[in-house]
Scaffold this active site. Structure first.
Site, PDB file in Angstrom:
ATOM      1  N   ASN A  91     115.927 -46.890  75.934  1.00 28.52           N
ATOM      2  CA  ASN A  91     116.025 -45.501  75.478  1.00 28.52           C
ATOM      3  C   ASN A  91     116.801 -45.345  74.169  1.00 28.52           C
ATOM      4  O   ASN A  91     116.519 -44.437  73.393  1.00 28.52           O
ATOM      5  CB  ASN A  91     116.699 -44.687  76.599  1.00 28.52           C
ATOM      6  CG  ASN A  91     117.335 -43.417  76.086  1.00 28.52           C
ATOM      7  OD1 ASN A  91     116.630 -42.437  75.792  1.00 28.52           O
ATOM      8  ND2 ASN A  91     118.655 -43.421  75.932  1.00 28.52           N
ATOM      9  N   TYR A 156     112.117 -43.095  60.644  1.00 27.44           N
ATOM     10  CA  TYR A 156     112.183 -42.907  62.107  1.00 27.44           C
ATOM     11  C   TYR A 156     110.767 -42.954  62.690  1.00 27.44           C
ATOM     12  O   TYR A 156     110.507 -43.619  63.693  1.00 27.44           O
ATOM     13  CB  TYR A 156     112.850 -41.561  62.385  1.00 27.44           C
ATOM     14  CG  TYR A 156     112.943 -41.151  63.840  1.00 27.44           C
ATOM     15  CD1 TYR A 156     113.886 -41.730  64.681  1.00 27.44           C
ATOM     16  CD2 TYR A 156     112.103 -40.166  64.365  1.00 27.44           C
ATOM     17  CE1 TYR A 156     113.992 -41.340  66.011  1.00 27.44           C
ATOM     18  CE2 TYR A 156     112.207 -39.777  65.687  1.00 27.44           C
ATOM     19  CZ  TYR A 156     113.147 -40.355  66.508  1.00 27.44           C
ATOM     20  OH  TYR A 156     113.252 -39.971  67.824  1.00 27.44           O
ATOM     21  N   SER A 159     109.325 -46.371  62.987  1.00 33.15           N
ATOM     22  CA  SER A 159     109.960 -47.172  64.048  1.00 33.15           C
ATOM     23  C   SER A 159     109.426 -46.746  65.415  1.00 33.15           C
ATOM     24  O   SER A 159     109.168 -47.565  66.286  1.00 33.15           O
ATOM     25  CB  SER A 159     111.490 -47.047  63.996  1.00 33.15           C
ATOM     26  OG  SER A 159     111.921 -45.753  64.381  1.00 33.15           O
ATOM     27  N   LYS A 160     109.208 -45.448  65.586  1.00 30.75           N
ATOM     28  CA  LYS A 160     108.803 -44.933  66.901  1.00 30.75           C
ATOM     29  C   LYS A 160     107.323 -45.153  67.205  1.00 30.75           C
ATOM     30  O   LYS A 160     106.933 -45.257  68.371  1.00 30.75           O
ATOM     31  CB  LYS A 160     109.166 -43.449  67.004  1.00 30.75           C
ATOM     32  CG  LYS A 160     110.683 -43.210  67.134  1.00 30.75           C
ATOM     33  CD  LYS A 160     111.202 -43.795  68.449  1.00 30.75           C
ATOM     34  CE  LYS A 160     112.642 -43.468  68.716  1.00 30.75           C
ATOM     35  NZ  LYS A 160     113.119 -44.012  69.990  1.00 30.75           N
TER      36      LYS A 160
END
Ligand code: NAI
Length: 260
Positions: A91, A156, A159-160
């Site tokens: 997470n 971001y 990366s996600k």
């Protein structure tokens, strides 16, 4: 129903467990009976979580691991050798806003190491150590990776989206060994970090970010932001036998945002 949802006798590892979605997940998994291995860089935050889950009579161990470092990840798995988790929830992640044109190599490298490479190495250790037994992996991505909405999050977003690719590719290769590997795609969850970001935005009167926040909320079909526990409950579903035929799935938990 109780047997399907129960995690009694199981051990669950949650990263980024000191705050937000990770913390809420630790509570729910403990409530379902799982012993916990909790990872964060914030040990004080983990202390609080360990104290709070103690009412569920489960064992909860905490580990300070900086997930941006493969060396620390390797050391951690050496430390728990023989006591590897049945369930891994990847997470931990960071969302730092920065304009695309101002991004330097070091910054991008750090984002990728925390948000994506850490999950890659954690999955590798988990699968390698449990190839005979199988297990459950839940990774946490973001709706930003599929529907870029906020400004200054290009780093971001890449990366996600990698987290989704990692999950689906691993599910294809390793589900036959008894693994179920799924990804949660949250959006609009009001965690402590999101609240702090909102406060900072208001204080600095960052009009662009305020505008994008207002637009985000007005587009939310469900009409409100989500609570971390509303993600944790879906992670519990994926961690338990309630989802015994679910693998390689990308489950959106976003109040309907990506449907609009
Ligand atoms: P948060 O900031 O409340 O919690 C993240 C935790 O990860 C913190 O306790 C932090 O100390 C830990 N962490 C950060 N870097 C670390 C490192 N290098 N090593 C070990 N631990 C580290 O975040 P939140 O909001 O709960 O988000 C959790 C996950 O959900 C993240 O991956 C985030 O990208 C994702 N997400 C969150 C959304 C939201 O609306 N809150 C929306 C979409 C995705």
């Amino acid at each position: 129903m109780y047997d399907l949802i129960s995690l009694k006798g199981k051990k669950a590892l949650v990263t980024g467990a000191a705050s937000g979605i990770g913390r809420a997940t630790a509570f729910r998994l403990a409530e379902a009976g799982a012993d916990l291995q909790l990872i964060d860089i914030n040990l004080e935050g983990l202390d609080t979580v360990v104290e709070e889950v103690s009412s569920h009579s489960v064992e909860a161990e905490k580990f300070r691991v900086d997930l941006s470092s493969k060396k620390e990840i390797d050391n951690f798995w050496n430390t728990i050798k023989g006591d590897e988790p049945d369930i891994l929830v990847n997470n931990a992640g960071i969302y730092v806003f920065r304009e695309f044109l101002k991004i330097e190599e070091e910054f991008l490298d750090r984002i990728m190491r925390v948000n994506l490479y850490s999950m890659f190495w954690m999955c590798q250790h988990m699968i390698r150590s449990r190839l005979e037994k199988g297990g459950v992996i839940v990774n946490v991505s973001s709706i930003e990776s599929m529907l870029p909405f906020a400004k200054n999050l290009v780093h971001y977003d890449i990366s996600k989206i990698g987290v989704i690719a990692l999950t689906r590719a691993l599910a294809k290769e390793y589900s036959k060994y008894g693994f179920r590997i799924n990804v949660i795609i949250p959006g609009g969850i009001e965690t402590e970090s999101v609240k702090k970001l909102k406060e900072k935005t208001l204080l600095t009167l960052d009009i662009d970010v305020i505008k994008s926040g207002v637009e985000f909320k007005s587009r939310l079909p469900i009409g409100r932001f989500g609570h971390p526990d509303e993600v944790a409950r879906v992670i519990l579903f994926l961690a338990s036998d309630l989802s015994s035929y679910v693998t390689g799935a990308a489950i959106v938990v976003d109040g309907g945002f990506t449907s609009t």
